[in-house]
Enzyme design. Structure first.
Site, PDB file in Angstrom:
ATOM      1  CB  SER A   1      -0.859  -0.134   1.040  1.00 33.75           C
ATOM      2  OG  SER A   1      -0.066   0.069   2.624  1.00 33.75           O
TER       3      SER A   1
ATOM      4  CB  CYS B   1       4.591  -7.639  13.011  1.00 34.78           C
ATOM      5  SG  CYS B   1       3.840  -6.423  12.448  1.00 34.78           S
TER       6      CYS B   1
END
Length: 150
Positions: A5, A94
């Protein structure tokens, strides 16, 4: 094929490809929503030998966990459908709120739903430069699996 993105991230990746003397003409860089792009690849019946999923933190807090697990399942399920038999999936998280066992369970359910057996070849976690506190399990926030998809 790289999907991100962030135009800045794609620019840095392309710069590194050039710095390493690799042929940039063989690289397809797509700025966009990976969820939409993976579905577009599926609609186009594209197949890949390897897919690396390294999404941003889906669960910043425990209250985001349910939504995050749905996102991890979705992205892995679509990626599994795009891999050739014997293809490699490298999938990561994460999110501190998602432990390794939970990520493995999400991957299991994605494989069941897509009807593709998955073998875990290697389990990965953060390196020594990201030490974990025994009193804070969420400090083990980097985790991943290298898998073969049958």
């Amino acid at each position: 094929v790289m999907v991100d993105s962030s135009a800045q991230s794609l620019g840095l990746a392309n710069k590194n490809i050039g710095v390493n003397g690799l042929d940039l003409s063989k690289v397809e860089s797509i700025e966009g929503d990976v969820f939409k792009m993976l579905r577009a690849f599926r609609a186009q019946e594209r197949k890949f030998d390897m897919i690396i999923l390294d999404p941003p933190k889906f669960a910043p807090t425990k209250s985001d966990l349910k939504r995050a697990l749905s996102g991890y399942k979705d992205i892995n399920m679509v990626a599994l459908s795009l891999l050739k038999p014997g293809g490699i999936l490298a999938t990561f998280s994460c999110s501190g709120a998602v432990d390794s066992q939970t990520l493995q369970t999400v991957l299991f359910w994605a494989s069941i739903d897509i009807k593709r057996p998955v073998q875990i070849l290697r389990t990965l976690s953060q390196g020594a430069d990201h030490p974990r506190l025994v009193s804070f399990p969420e400090s083990e926030y980097l985790k991943g699996f290298i898998c073969r998809v049958l």
